[in-house]
Design a protein around this motif. Structure first.
Motif, short mmCIF file in Angstrom:
data_model
loop_
_atom_site.label_atom_id
_atom_site.label_comp_id
_atom_site.label_asym_id
_atom_site.label_seq_id
_atom_site.Cartn_x
_atom_site.Cartn_y
_atom_site.Cartn_z
N THR A 136 -4.14 2.09 -15.95
CA THR A 136 -3.37 1.43 -14.90
C THR A 136 -1.87 1.58 -15.18
O THR A 136 -1.09 0.67 -14.92
CB THR A 136 -3.72 -0.07 -14.79
N ARG B 270 0.84 -1.18 0.00
CA ARG B 270 0.00 0.00 0.00
C ARG B 270 0.88 1.24 0.00
O ARG B 270 1.83 1.35 0.77
CB ARG B 270 -0.90 0.00 1.24
N TYR B 271 0.58 2.18 -0.87
CA TYR B 271 1.33 3.43 -0.95
C TYR B 271 0.55 4.57 -0.31
O TYR B 271 1.07 5.29 0.53
CB TYR B 271 1.64 3.74 -2.41
N TYR C 53 2.03 2.28 -15.16
CA TYR C 53 3.09 2.20 -14.15
C TYR C 53 3.87 3.51 -14.13
O TYR C 53 4.28 4.03 -15.18
CB TYR C 53 4.08 1.08 -14.49
N GLU C 54 4.12 4.01 -12.94
CA GLU C 54 5.04 5.14 -12.76
C GLU C 54 6.31 4.62 -12.09
O GLU C 54 6.27 4.17 -10.95
CB GLU C 54 4.41 6.23 -11.88
N PHE D 30 -4.99 5.69 -2.63
CA PHE D 30 -5.38 5.56 -4.03
C PHE D 30 -4.42 4.74 -4.89
O PHE D 30 -4.70 4.49 -6.06
CB PHE D 30 -5.53 6.96 -4.66
N SER D 31 -3.29 4.32 -4.32
CA SER D 31 -2.30 3.65 -5.16
C SER D 31 -1.46 2.66 -4.36
O SER D 31 -1.46 2.67 -3.12
CB SER D 31 -1.38 4.68 -5.84
N ARG E 22 4.89 2.70 -9.07
CA ARG E 22 3.61 3.05 -8.45
C ARG E 22 2.51 2.83 -9.47
O ARG E 22 2.69 3.06 -10.67
CB ARG E 22 3.60 4.51 -8.00
N GLN E 23 1.34 2.40 -8.98
CA GLN E 23 0.20 2.16 -9.86
C GLN E 23 -1.09 2.46 -9.10
O GLN E 23 -1.19 2.18 -7.89
CB GLN E 23 0.20 0.70 -10.33
N ASP E 24 -2.07 3.04 -9.78
CA ASP E 24 -3.35 3.30 -9.14
C ASP E 24 -3.97 2.00 -8.67
O ASP E 24 -3.89 0.96 -9.34
CB ASP E 24 -4.31 3.99 -10.12
N PHE E 25 -4.62 2.05 -7.51
CA PHE E 25 -5.29 0.88 -6.94
C PHE E 25 -6.66 0.71 -7.58
O PHE E 25 -7.45 1.66 -7.64
CB PHE E 25 -5.42 1.03 -5.43
N ILE E 26 -6.95 -0.50 -8.06
CA ILE E 26 -8.24 -0.80 -8.67
C ILE E 26 -8.98 -1.77 -7.77
O ILE E 26 -8.49 -2.85 -7.46
CB ILE E 26 -8.08 -1.42 -10.08
#
Length: 211
Positions: free
Chosen positions: A121, A86-87, A123-124, A90-91, A140-144
């Motif tokens: 989705t 978990r970041y 990737y950063e 939201f991501s 980092r990636q948005d959480f879906i």
């Protein structure tokens, strides 16, 4: 389909400088230039230990290490290739040692291809981290949040419509582009309100991609 192939070639192996200047493209460009000093990108057979040493030196010089602590209390889950944490609300962040790829260049190519096909989705790349003497990329990636189980038959039909032929189990190939797309099981594709989200992808380039 030819337009898609041309656009991907311009991202992965541009004839002219590509406009993206983010960390992800910066690393991929460095690795590609390093590969080009030999027999060409598609013929390179890197020893990953040597490639990693070069990459570490470059990352240190360019300030591309992720210095924040990754806490086990934030651990969410893991697959064969990466661990997920978990970041924020939201991501998530994912650590990957490129185990599914023969080189780090192949891994970063795969990230760029994912971002092209699945911007929702994307990737950063936020840096490298050395964990227990092993080099990891941190993205980092948005959480879906899934709202229903994914129907893999719908995934298969969606990919077939877009030119990807099912080869076995959850693996696909696009012969026209020269692209393999693998490991699309029900943890790597999520369904939210009937919309498919590809969150973990593995792409490989075939020799014909460069033709």
């Amino acid at each position: 389909m030819k337009n898609i192939k041309h656009e991907l070639q311009n991202i992965i192996y541009p004839v002219e400088p590509f406009g993206e200047t983010g960390k992800l493209k910066k690393i991929q460009s460095f690795l590609r230039r390093n590969a080009e000093t030999g027999a060409g990108v598609k013929k390179q057979k890197h020893l990953k230990s040597e490639e990693a040493a070069i990459l570490i030196a470059f990352a240190k010089a360019e300030g591309l290490f992720y210095h924040n602590e990754i806490l086990e209390k934030d651990f969410i889950g893991a697959g064969a290739e990466q661990r997920v944490f978990r970041y924020d609300d939201f991501s998530v962040i994912k650590t990957n040692d490129s185990i599914f790829y023969s080189s780090w260049l192949d891994y970063f190519n795969s990230l760029l291809i994912h971002n092209y096909f699945f911007p929702a989705t994307a990737y950063e790349f936020i840096g490298f981290k050395i964990i227990q003497d092993t080099l990891f990329a941190v993205v980092r990636q948005d959480f879906i949040l899934a709202t229903e189980p994914v129907n893999l038959e719908i995934v298969k039909n969606f990919l077939a419509y877009n030119g990807f032929e099912n080869t076995r189990n959850n693996d696909y190939i696009n012969q026209e582009i020269g692209l393999i797309f693998e490991d699309l099981h029900d943890e790597n594709v999520l369904s939210r309100n009937g919309v498919l989200f590809f969150i973990d992808t593995v792409f490989y380039l075939l020799d014909k991609f460069y033709e």
